[in-house]
Design a protein around this motif. Structure first.
Motif, PDB file in Angstrom:
ATOM      1  N   UNK A  33       0.725  -1.183   0.109  1.00 23.01           N
ATOM      2  CA  UNK A  33       0.031  -0.017   0.019  1.00 23.01           C
ATOM      3  C   UNK A  33       0.884   1.265   0.151  1.00 23.01           C
ATOM      4  N   UNK A  34       0.407   2.298  -0.766  1.00 24.66           N
ATOM      5  CA  UNK A  34       1.169   3.474  -1.173  1.00 24.66           C
ATOM      6  C   UNK A  34       0.378   4.627  -0.675  1.00 24.66           C
ATOM      7  N   UNK A  35       0.854   5.424   0.344  1.00 25.61           N
ATOM      8  CA  UNK A  35       0.295   6.719   0.531  1.00 25.61           C
ATOM      9  C   UNK A  35       1.213   7.806   0.334  1.00 25.61           C
ATOM     10  N   UNK A  36       0.701   8.409  -0.946  1.00 26.29           N
ATOM     11  CA  UNK A  36       1.669   9.426  -1.425  1.00 26.29           C
ATOM     12  C   UNK A  36       1.136  10.855  -1.824  1.00 26.29           C
ATOM     13  N   UNK A  37       1.620  11.828  -1.723  1.00 24.67           N
ATOM     14  CA  UNK A  37       1.441  13.360  -2.363  1.00 24.67           C
ATOM     15  C   UNK A  37      -0.040  13.524  -1.520  1.00 24.67           C
ATOM     16  N   UNK A  38      -0.358  13.503  -0.427  1.00 20.42           N
ATOM     17  CA  UNK A  38      -1.289  14.028   0.497  1.00 20.42           C
ATOM     18  C   UNK A  38      -0.727  15.163   1.154  1.00 20.42           C
ATOM     19  N   UNK A  39      -1.812  16.118   1.290  1.00 22.00           N
ATOM     20  CA  UNK A  39      -1.501  17.314   2.412  1.00 22.00           C
ATOM     21  C   UNK A  39      -2.408  17.285   3.618  1.00 22.00           C
ATOM     22  N   UNK A  40      -1.807  17.169   4.563  1.00 28.05           N
ATOM     23  CA  UNK A  40      -2.615  16.898   5.919  1.00 28.05           C
ATOM     24  C   UNK A  40      -2.185  18.339   6.636  1.00 28.05           C
ATOM     25  N   UNK A  41      -3.006  18.882   6.973  1.00 28.86           N
ATOM     26  CA  UNK A  41      -2.981  20.329   7.663  1.00 28.86           C
ATOM     27  C   UNK A  41      -3.891  20.449   8.941  1.00 28.86           C
ATOM     28  N   UNK A  70       3.629  -0.691   4.437  1.00 26.78           N
ATOM     29  CA  UNK A  70       2.929   0.449   3.991  1.00 26.78           C
ATOM     30  C   UNK A  70       4.119   1.521   3.500  1.00 26.78           C
ATOM     31  N   UNK A  71       3.975   2.286   2.505  1.00 25.48           N
ATOM     32  CA  UNK A  71       4.982   3.288   1.997  1.00 25.48           C
ATOM     33  C   UNK A  71       4.263   4.613   1.922  1.00 25.48           C
ATOM     34  N   UNK A  72       5.047   5.758   2.651  1.00 24.66           N
ATOM     35  CA  UNK A  72       4.649   6.927   2.795  1.00 24.66           C
ATOM     36  C   UNK A  72       5.619   7.831   2.242  1.00 24.66           C
ATOM     37  N   UNK A  73       5.493   8.580   1.186  1.00 23.20           N
ATOM     38  CA  UNK A  73       6.155   9.145   0.261  1.00 23.20           C
ATOM     39  C   UNK A  73       5.600  10.468  -0.250  1.00 23.20           C
ATOM     40  N   UNK A  74       6.431  11.614  -0.245  1.00 26.90           N
ATOM     41  CA  UNK A  74       6.051  12.815  -0.761  1.00 26.90           C
ATOM     42  C   UNK A  74       4.739  13.317  -0.313  1.00 26.90           C
ATOM     43  N   UNK A  75       4.566  13.239   1.090  1.00 25.08           N
ATOM     44  CA  UNK A  75       3.402  13.821   1.620  1.00 25.08           C
ATOM     45  C   UNK A  75       3.794  15.091   2.424  1.00 25.08           C
ATOM     46  N   UNK A  76       2.925  15.990   2.625  1.00 23.76           N
ATOM     47  CA  UNK A  76       3.173  17.432   3.250  1.00 23.76           C
ATOM     48  C   UNK A  76       2.169  17.441   4.597  1.00 23.76           C
ATOM     49  N   UNK A  77       3.045  17.780   5.592  1.00 29.06           N
ATOM     50  CA  UNK A  77       2.333  17.611   7.100  1.00 29.06           C
ATOM     51  C   UNK A  77       2.259  19.361   7.569  1.00 29.06           C
TER      52      UNK A  77
END
Length: 206
Positions: free
Chosen positions: A104-112, A129-136
């Motif tokens: 499962x890939x979690x990528x390019x999400x914006x959490x604010x 799981x892989x978490x890549x290129x997300x913004x927090x």
């Protein structure tokens, strides 16, 4: 999706349980009492070999210990904009996982601005799981794992994410995790790649 779960406040806006090849893409989720997007189920109890935590609790006196993987695999969570979630409840995140995600890939999400709660929360049994290129932006731990006791949480790959808060509970090399390339941003001075993710996250106009 917004202002959901007004009566049963532990509900999420999007939930994917035992699914294969599902994609959750380009949603805007806000004003939620609890988690925005949840992936997985079972706390690792149905994964091959089960969970020692639940052996200790006696679950397998009533349930089979399975030897084959579940159908939870190859889910993608991408390009979502999540903000102002976790307004009432606790123990959740913008994006929350349970059990072995197998690719499962979690990528390019914006959490604010989620009231100091986790950005991504890998809860019990979360693996692969892989978490890549997300913004927090303005979160608590931007990536968190529940690795208590003898659960199987681990084997998480966390790569090239941007965050305004350096707090993370995962450690590179511990429990099979790989954490690399994190950029901690100050004074809202987001790099170009992060700005691109922020701009492209959420609902795309037709």
């Amino acid at each position: 999706m917004h202002d959901l779960a007004l009566d049963y406040r532990d509900m999420t806006a999007v939930r994917v349980t035992y699914a294969t090849n599902a994609t959750v893409s380009h949603n805007e989720i806000y004003d939620m009492p609890y988690t925005g997007i949840a992936i997985g189920y079972g706390w690792g109890t149905n994964d091959p070999g089960g969970s020692q935590d639940y052996v200790n609790r006696g679950l397998y006196d009533f349930q089979t210990v399975y030897t084959t993987p579940t159908t939870l695999k190859n889910v993608r969570v991408t390009g979502n904009h999540l903000h102002d979630v976790m307004r009432t409840m606790d123990d959740g995140a913008c994006i929350y996982t349970l059990s072995d995600g197998q690719g499962t890939l979690i990528d390019r999400n914006y959490c604010a601005e989620n009231n100091g709660h986790y950005g991504i929360y890998h809860d019990e049994g979360s693996r692969n799981y892989t978490d890549v290129n997300n913004v927090f932006r303005d979160t608590g731990d931007w990536d968190h794992e529940n690795s208590n006791a003898t659960n199987n949480t681990g084997a998480l790959t966390v790569t090239d994410n941007w965050t305004s808060n350096g707090s993370i509970s995962l450690s590179d090399g511990m429990r099979g995790n790989r954490v690399t390339g994190t950029v901690v941003v100050t004074d809202d001075d987001w790099p170009r790649g992060a700005k691109r993710v922020m701009k492209n996250a959420g609902v795309h106009p037709k």
